[in-house]
Design a protein around this motif. Structure first.
Motif, PDB file in Angstrom:
ATOM      1  N   ALA A  13       0.809  -1.218   0.000  1.00  0.00           N
ATOM      2  CA  ALA A  13       0.000   0.000   0.000  1.00  0.00           C
ATOM      3  C   ALA A  13       0.843   1.268   0.000  1.00  0.00           C
ATOM      4  O   ALA A  13       0.436   2.268  -0.542  1.00  0.00           O
ATOM      5  CB  ALA A  13      -0.940   0.001   1.202  1.00  0.00           C
ATOM      6  N   GLU A  14       2.037   1.231   0.599  1.00  0.00           N
ATOM      7  CA  GLU A  14       2.853   2.439   0.649  1.00  0.00           C
ATOM      8  C   GLU A  14       3.462   2.785  -0.705  1.00  0.00           C
ATOM      9  O   GLU A  14       3.809   3.913  -0.943  1.00  0.00           O
ATOM     10  CB  GLU A  14       3.988   2.287   1.666  1.00  0.00           C
ATOM     11  CG  GLU A  14       3.540   2.391   3.110  1.00  0.00           C
ATOM     12  CD  GLU A  14       3.018   1.068   3.643  1.00  0.00           C
ATOM     13  OE1 GLU A  14       2.010   1.099   4.359  1.00  0.00           O
ATOM     14  OE2 GLU A  14       3.587   0.018   3.344  1.00  0.00           O
ATOM     15  N   THR A  15       3.604   1.828  -1.583  1.00  0.00           N
ATOM     16  CA  THR A  15       4.298   2.114  -2.830  1.00  0.00           C
ATOM     17  C   THR A  15       3.431   1.940  -4.068  1.00  0.00           C
ATOM     18  O   THR A  15       3.351   2.835  -4.880  1.00  0.00           O
ATOM     19  CB  THR A  15       5.556   1.232  -2.959  1.00  0.00           C
ATOM     20  OG1 THR A  15       5.200  -0.130  -2.823  1.00  0.00           O
ATOM     21  CG2 THR A  15       6.588   1.594  -1.922  1.00  0.00           C
ATOM     22  N   LEU A  16       2.786   0.807  -4.248  1.00  0.00           N
ATOM     23  CA  LEU A  16       2.054   0.538  -5.477  1.00  0.00           C
ATOM     24  C   LEU A  16       0.661  -0.009  -5.201  1.00  0.00           C
ATOM     25  O   LEU A  16       0.434  -0.671  -4.199  1.00  0.00           O
ATOM     26  CB  LEU A  16       2.810  -0.475  -6.341  1.00  0.00           C
ATOM     27  CG  LEU A  16       4.203  -0.069  -6.786  1.00  0.00           C
ATOM     28  CD1 LEU A  16       4.875  -1.214  -7.523  1.00  0.00           C
ATOM     29  CD2 LEU A  16       4.166   1.172  -7.647  1.00  0.00           C
ATOM     30  N   GLY A  17      -0.267   0.265  -6.112  1.00  0.00           N
ATOM     31  CA  GLY A  17      -1.618  -0.256  -6.006  1.00  0.00           C
ATOM     32  C   GLY A  17      -2.614   0.829  -5.672  1.00  0.00           C
ATOM     33  O   GLY A  17      -2.399   2.005  -5.935  1.00  0.00           O
ATOM     34  N   VAL A  18      -3.722   0.417  -5.095  1.00  0.00           N
ATOM     35  CA  VAL A  18      -4.798   1.319  -4.692  1.00  0.00           C
ATOM     36  C   VAL A  18      -4.990   1.152  -3.196  1.00  0.00           C
ATOM     37  O   VAL A  18      -5.148   0.035  -2.710  1.00  0.00           O
ATOM     38  CB  VAL A  18      -6.105   0.979  -5.443  1.00  0.00           C
ATOM     39  CG1 VAL A  18      -7.229   1.893  -5.004  1.00  0.00           C
ATOM     40  CG2 VAL A  18      -5.889   1.065  -6.953  1.00  0.00           C
ATOM     41  N   ALA A  19      -4.957   2.261  -2.467  1.00  0.00           N
ATOM     42  CA  ALA A  19      -5.070   2.204  -1.008  1.00  0.00           C
ATOM     43  C   ALA A  19      -6.036   3.271  -0.516  1.00  0.00           C
ATOM     44  O   ALA A  19      -6.113   4.357  -1.092  1.00  0.00           O
ATOM     45  CB  ALA A  19      -3.696   2.418  -0.366  1.00  0.00           C
ATOM     46  N   PRO A  20      -6.788   2.972   0.551  1.00  0.00           N
ATOM     47  CA  PRO A  20      -7.670   3.982   1.137  1.00  0.00           C
ATOM     48  C   PRO A  20      -6.867   5.205   1.572  1.00  0.00           C
ATOM     49  O   PRO A  20      -5.751   5.076   2.082  1.00  0.00           O
ATOM     50  CB  PRO A  20      -8.268   3.274   2.360  1.00  0.00           C
ATOM     51  CG  PRO A  20      -8.056   1.817   2.125  1.00  0.00           C
ATOM     52  CD  PRO A  20      -6.827   1.705   1.281  1.00  0.00           C
ATOM     53  N   ALA A  52      -7.766  10.874 -14.762  1.00  0.00           N
ATOM     54  CA  ALA A  52      -6.427  10.723 -15.338  1.00  0.00           C
ATOM     55  C   ALA A  52      -5.397  10.612 -14.215  1.00  0.00           C
ATOM     56  O   ALA A  52      -5.456  11.345 -13.229  1.00  0.00           O
ATOM     57  CB  ALA A  52      -6.101  11.912 -16.228  1.00  0.00           C
ATOM     58  N   LEU A  53      -4.470   9.675 -14.361  1.00  0.00           N
ATOM     59  CA  LEU A  53      -3.354   9.559 -13.426  1.00  0.00           C
ATOM     60  C   LEU A  53      -2.157  10.287 -14.037  1.00  0.00           C
ATOM     61  O   LEU A  53      -2.046  10.404 -15.254  1.00  0.00           O
ATOM     62  CB  LEU A  53      -3.029   8.092 -13.161  1.00  0.00           C
ATOM     63  CG  LEU A  53      -4.167   7.270 -12.557  1.00  0.00           C
ATOM     64  CD1 LEU A  53      -3.736   5.829 -12.359  1.00  0.00           C
ATOM     65  CD2 LEU A  53      -4.660   7.880 -11.259  1.00  0.00           C
ATOM     66  N   HIS A  54      -1.266  10.761 -13.193  1.00  0.00           N
ATOM     67  CA  HIS A  54      -0.140  11.573 -13.640  1.00  0.00           C
ATOM     68  C   HIS A  54       1.149  10.747 -13.657  1.00  0.00           C
ATOM     69  O   HIS A  54       1.475  10.113 -12.658  1.00  0.00           O
ATOM     70  CB  HIS A  54       0.013  12.790 -12.732  1.00  0.00           C
ATOM     71  CG  HIS A  54      -1.260  13.569 -12.623  1.00  0.00           C
ATOM     72  ND1 HIS A  54      -1.730  14.363 -13.635  1.00  0.00           N
ATOM     73  CD2 HIS A  54      -2.185  13.621 -11.632  1.00  0.00           C
ATOM     74  CE1 HIS A  54      -2.878  14.904 -13.273  1.00  0.00           C
ATOM     75  NE2 HIS A  54      -3.179  14.465 -12.058  1.00  0.00           N
ATOM     76  N   PRO A  55       1.876  10.776 -14.783  1.00  0.00           N
ATOM     77  CA  PRO A  55       3.106   9.978 -14.878  1.00  0.00           C
ATOM     78  C   PRO A  55       4.238  10.596 -14.069  1.00  0.00           C
ATOM     79  O   PRO A  55       4.417  11.808 -14.048  1.00  0.00           O
ATOM     80  CB  PRO A  55       3.430  10.001 -16.371  1.00  0.00           C
ATOM     81  CG  PRO A  55       2.827  11.279 -16.858  1.00  0.00           C
ATOM     82  CD  PRO A  55       1.601  11.501 -16.026  1.00  0.00           C
ATOM     83  N   PHE A  61       2.467   5.866 -12.507  1.00  0.00           N
ATOM     84  CA  PHE A  61       1.381   6.831 -12.627  1.00  0.00           C
ATOM     85  C   PHE A  61       0.697   6.936 -11.277  1.00  0.00           C
ATOM     86  O   PHE A  61       0.394   5.913 -10.648  1.00  0.00           O
ATOM     87  CB  PHE A  61       0.375   6.374 -13.689  1.00  0.00           C
ATOM     88  CG  PHE A  61       0.825   6.616 -15.092  1.00  0.00           C
ATOM     89  CD1 PHE A  61       0.235   7.617 -15.860  1.00  0.00           C
ATOM     90  CD2 PHE A  61       1.832   5.856 -15.656  1.00  0.00           C
ATOM     91  CE1 PHE A  61       0.642   7.840 -17.166  1.00  0.00           C
ATOM     92  CE2 PHE A  61       2.249   6.068 -16.961  1.00  0.00           C
ATOM     93  CZ  PHE A  61       1.654   7.074 -17.720  1.00  0.00           C
ATOM     94  N   ARG A  62       0.427   8.172 -10.827  1.00  0.00           N
ATOM     95  CA  ARG A  62      -0.132   8.384  -9.489  1.00  0.00           C
ATOM     96  C   ARG A  62      -1.322   9.327  -9.530  1.00  0.00           C
ATOM     97  O   ARG A  62      -1.432  10.154 -10.428  1.00  0.00           O
ATOM     98  CB  ARG A  62       0.933   8.979  -8.568  1.00  0.00           C
ATOM     99  CG  ARG A  62       2.068   8.036  -8.266  1.00  0.00           C
ATOM    100  CD  ARG A  62       3.089   8.692  -7.329  1.00  0.00           C
ATOM    101  NE  ARG A  62       4.106   7.761  -6.940  1.00  0.00           N
ATOM    102  CZ  ARG A  62       5.207   7.508  -7.641  1.00  0.00           C
ATOM    103  NH1 ARG A  62       5.421   8.127  -8.781  1.00  0.00           N
ATOM    104  NH2 ARG A  62       6.091   6.619  -7.200  1.00  0.00           N
ATOM    105  N   GLY A  63      -2.159   9.197  -8.523  1.00  0.00           N
ATOM    106  CA  GLY A  63      -3.287  10.105  -8.366  1.00  0.00           C
ATOM    107  C   GLY A  63      -4.014   9.830  -7.081  1.00  0.00           C
ATOM    108  O   GLY A  63      -3.783   8.815  -6.417  1.00  0.00           O
TER     109      GLY A  63
END
Length: 70
Positions: A13-20, A52-55, A61-63
């Motif tokens: 959760a701290e680095t990759l994926g989808v987290a609350p 849209a997520l930002h590269p 890609f993050r958002g």
């Protein structure tokens, strides 16, 4: 169109994926060869929102998306 379903795991959760995150979610998806990436919300079969997520320079890609029912 290729669709991916991201799942949340407490180990990444701290680095990759989808987290609350508060009232929504924080997204970080590795896609170094992608030029665009979206986080889509569905109700049943209907797409109700697209964000849209930002590269990043690291190929991730993050958002953050608020008001997402968990």
């Amino acid at each position: 169109m290729r669709r991916w379903c991201a799942t949340w795991s407490p180990r990444v959760a701290e680095t990759l994926g989808v987290a609350p995150a508060g009232e929504g979610v924080r997204i970080a998806i590795p896609a170094p060869q992608a030029t665009q990436l979206w986080f889509c919300l569905f109700e049943g079969e209907a797409e109700v929102a697209r964000h849209a997520l930002h590269p990043g320079a690291d190929g991730v890609f993050r958002g953050e998306v608020g008001d997402v029912p968990l």
